[in-house]
Design a protein around this motif. Structure first.
Motif, PDB file in Angstrom:
ATOM      1  N   ASP A   1      -4.889 -12.441  -0.462  1.00  0.00           N
ATOM      2  CA  ASP A   1      -4.321 -13.674  -1.028  1.00  0.00           C
ATOM      3  C   ASP A   1      -3.081 -14.111  -0.254  1.00  0.00           C
ATOM      4  O   ASP A   1      -2.920 -15.296   0.066  1.00  0.00           O
ATOM      5  CB  ASP A   1      -3.950 -13.458  -2.502  1.00  0.00           C
ATOM      6  CG  ASP A   1      -5.171 -13.326  -3.408  1.00  0.00           C
ATOM      7  OD1 ASP A   1      -6.275 -13.715  -2.975  1.00  0.00           O
ATOM      8  OD2 ASP A   1      -5.007 -12.828  -4.539  1.00  0.00           O
ATOM      9  N   ARG A   2      -2.211 -13.160   0.046  1.00  0.00           N
ATOM     10  CA  ARG A   2      -0.977 -13.487   0.760  1.00  0.00           C
ATOM     11  C   ARG A   2      -1.262 -13.999   2.168  1.00  0.00           C
ATOM     12  O   ARG A   2      -0.657 -14.976   2.628  1.00  0.00           O
ATOM     13  CB  ARG A   2      -0.079 -12.247   0.833  1.00  0.00           C
ATOM     14  CG  ARG A   2       1.294 -12.522   1.439  1.00  0.00           C
ATOM     15  CD  ARG A   2       2.039 -11.236   1.712  1.00  0.00           C
ATOM     16  NE  ARG A   2       1.413 -10.478   2.801  1.00  0.00           N
ATOM     17  CZ  ARG A   2       1.807  -9.257   3.166  1.00  0.00           C
ATOM     18  NH1 ARG A   2       2.795  -8.660   2.524  1.00  0.00           N
ATOM     19  NH2 ARG A   2       1.207  -8.638   4.159  1.00  0.00           N
TER      20      ARG A   2
ATOM     21  N   GLU B   1      -3.847  -2.332  -1.905  1.00  0.00           N
ATOM     22  CA  GLU B   1      -3.665  -3.585  -2.653  1.00  0.00           C
ATOM     23  C   GLU B   1      -4.389  -4.728  -1.927  1.00  0.00           C
ATOM     24  O   GLU B   1      -3.818  -5.785  -1.651  1.00  0.00           O
ATOM     25  CB  GLU B   1      -2.180  -3.915  -2.818  1.00  0.00           C
ATOM     26  CG  GLU B   1      -1.397  -2.850  -3.564  1.00  0.00           C
ATOM     27  CD  GLU B   1       0.053  -3.261  -3.752  1.00  0.00           C
ATOM     28  OE1 GLU B   1       0.295  -4.296  -4.424  1.00  0.00           O
ATOM     29  OE2 GLU B   1       0.930  -2.569  -3.217  1.00  0.00           O
ATOM     30  N   ARG B   2      -5.649  -4.476  -1.651  1.00  0.00           N
ATOM     31  CA  ARG B   2      -6.438  -5.360  -0.801  1.00  0.00           C
ATOM     32  C   ARG B   2      -6.429  -6.814  -1.273  1.00  0.00           C
ATOM     33  O   ARG B   2      -6.213  -7.737  -0.485  1.00  0.00           O
ATOM     34  CB  ARG B   2      -7.873  -4.833  -0.714  1.00  0.00           C
ATOM     35  CG  ARG B   2      -8.750  -5.592   0.267  1.00  0.00           C
ATOM     36  CD  ARG B   2     -10.048  -4.861   0.505  1.00  0.00           C
ATOM     37  NE  ARG B   2     -10.878  -4.811  -0.682  1.00  0.00           N
ATOM     38  CZ  ARG B   2     -11.312  -3.692  -1.246  1.00  0.00           C
ATOM     39  NH1 ARG B   2     -10.949  -2.527  -0.752  1.00  0.00           N
ATOM     40  NH2 ARG B   2     -12.070  -3.720  -2.312  1.00  0.00           N
ATOM     41  N   GLN B   3      -6.638  -7.039  -2.554  1.00  0.00           N
ATOM     42  CA  GLN B   3      -6.718  -8.414  -3.052  1.00  0.00           C
ATOM     43  C   GLN B   3      -5.404  -9.158  -2.854  1.00  0.00           C
ATOM     44  O   GLN B   3      -5.387 -10.319  -2.441  1.00  0.00           O
ATOM     45  CB  GLN B   3      -7.106  -8.416  -4.531  1.00  0.00           C
ATOM     46  CG  GLN B   3      -7.602  -9.764  -5.046  1.00  0.00           C
ATOM     47  CD  GLN B   3      -8.882 -10.194  -4.346  1.00  0.00           C
ATOM     48  OE1 GLN B   3      -9.849  -9.438  -4.270  1.00  0.00           O
ATOM     49  NE2 GLN B   3      -8.890 -11.407  -3.811  1.00  0.00           N
ATOM     50  N   ARG B   4      -4.304  -8.474  -3.121  1.00  0.00           N
ATOM     51  CA  ARG B   4      -2.994  -9.114  -2.960  1.00  0.00           C
ATOM     52  C   ARG B   4      -2.719  -9.459  -1.503  1.00  0.00           C
ATOM     53  O   ARG B   4      -2.219 -10.543  -1.197  1.00  0.00           O
ATOM     54  CB  ARG B   4      -1.892  -8.182  -3.487  1.00  0.00           C
ATOM     55  CG  ARG B   4      -0.490  -8.807  -3.413  1.00  0.00           C
ATOM     56  CD  ARG B   4       0.571  -7.837  -3.900  1.00  0.00           C
ATOM     57  NE  ARG B   4       0.724  -6.688  -3.023  1.00  0.00           N
ATOM     58  CZ  ARG B   4       1.449  -6.714  -1.882  1.00  0.00           C
ATOM     59  NH1 ARG B   4       2.060  -7.832  -1.514  1.00  0.00           N
ATOM     60  NH2 ARG B   4       1.554  -5.625  -1.142  1.00  0.00           N
ATOM     61  N   ILE B   5      -3.081  -8.565  -0.603  1.00  0.00           N
ATOM     62  CA  ILE B   5      -2.838  -8.797   0.821  1.00  0.00           C
ATOM     63  C   ILE B   5      -3.716  -9.940   1.330  1.00  0.00           C
ATOM     64  O   ILE B   5      -3.264 -10.792   2.115  1.00  0.00           O
ATOM     65  CB  ILE B   5      -3.091  -7.513   1.633  1.00  0.00           C
ATOM     66  CG1 ILE B   5      -2.096  -6.414   1.213  1.00  0.00           C
ATOM     67  CG2 ILE B   5      -2.982  -7.793   3.115  1.00  0.00           C
ATOM     68  CD1 ILE B   5      -0.646  -6.762   1.457  1.00  0.00           C
TER      69      ILE B   5
END
Length: 245
Positions: A117-118, A111-115
């Motif tokens: 962003d977080r 979940e690269r994009q979510r991580i």
């Protein structure tokens, strides 16, 4: 019941070109601690940290880091710790976000994009995420370097003089992050020259000439050496070493 040992090593030694950089290092760091690693330049702090994170193989000694053997599992250790080097090493012709996306790919983060962003939000990098890293101040570069360490959610952070050369406000904000991480269960070993930072550590170790000369909580060290300030503890340590020599 004693907390789990995240770092446990005995007798670590390392030489370069016949010169002993670290000699007989014994160290035990428990889960959730902030262990402050202090000592003068050239004392062996960086070499010790590089052995702990699997970048250097000890000439002698044994031990584990995150339950993995330093001698046989160095590759796994490198993937599981967060290591922040003394010198800033990320790409100055890429943006903050592009650097973090690269790190996430390198560690095969799910979940690269979510991580990404977080991480940008949690480290306060939202307003700077599209700025080229070469144009950042030292404090913002430091924040990016810490963000990169955290992308793969390590249980152990090894930070080599992470606040050297940054302004007092950036140092305070950095330490606020470190304390929050430790409170969440992350273990931190951090080398520093600043006594105000040393006072915020759970325990301290002082290394000189490649040897660990004193370890304990701040209170224990003050009582042991009969002084009122941490600066005086390390003055007494070095006096004792000089007398011994």
């Amino acid at each position: 019941m004693a907390a789990e040992a995240v770092i446990e090593v005995e007798g670590l030694a390392k030489s370069f070109g016949g010169r002993r950089a670290v000699e007989g290092l014994d160290l035990r760091v428990r889960r959730g601690e902030i262990f402050g690693f202090l000592g003068p330049n050239g004392s062996g702090k960086t070499t010790s940290i590089r052995m702990l994170c699997g970048l250097l193989t000890p000439d002698q000694g044994r031990g584990t880091c995150l339950g993995r053997d330093l001698l046989t599992d160095s590759r796994a250790i490198r993937r599981e710790v967060g290591y922040m080097t003394q010198r800033f090493g990320w790409y100055e012709d890429l943006s903050v976000r592009e650097n973090l996306e690269f790190v996430a790919r390198m560690y095969e983060v799910r979940e690269r994009q979510r991580i990404v962003d977080r991480t940008i939000e949690e480290l306060g990098l939202t307003q700077r995420q599209h700025q080229l890293v070469g144009g950042l101040s030292g404090g913002w570069k430091q924040r990016l370097a810490l963000a990169a360490c955290l992308m793969h959610e390590p249980r152990l952070l090894l930070l080599d003089e992470p606040t050297a050369g940054v302004d007092p406000r950036a140092r305070r904000e950095f330490w606020d992050q470190i304390i929050r991480l430790a409170a969440s269960g992350v273990t931190v070993l951090v080398s520093t020259h600043y006594m105000d930072e040393a006072e915020r550590c759970t325990r301290l170790g002082y290394i000189a000439y490649g040897k660990m000369l004193a370890q304990g909580t701040g209170t224990e060290l003050l009582e042991r050496f009969g002084v009122n300030r941490l600066e005086d503890v390390f003055i007494e340590v070095m006096k004792g070493l000089k007398d011994l020599r």
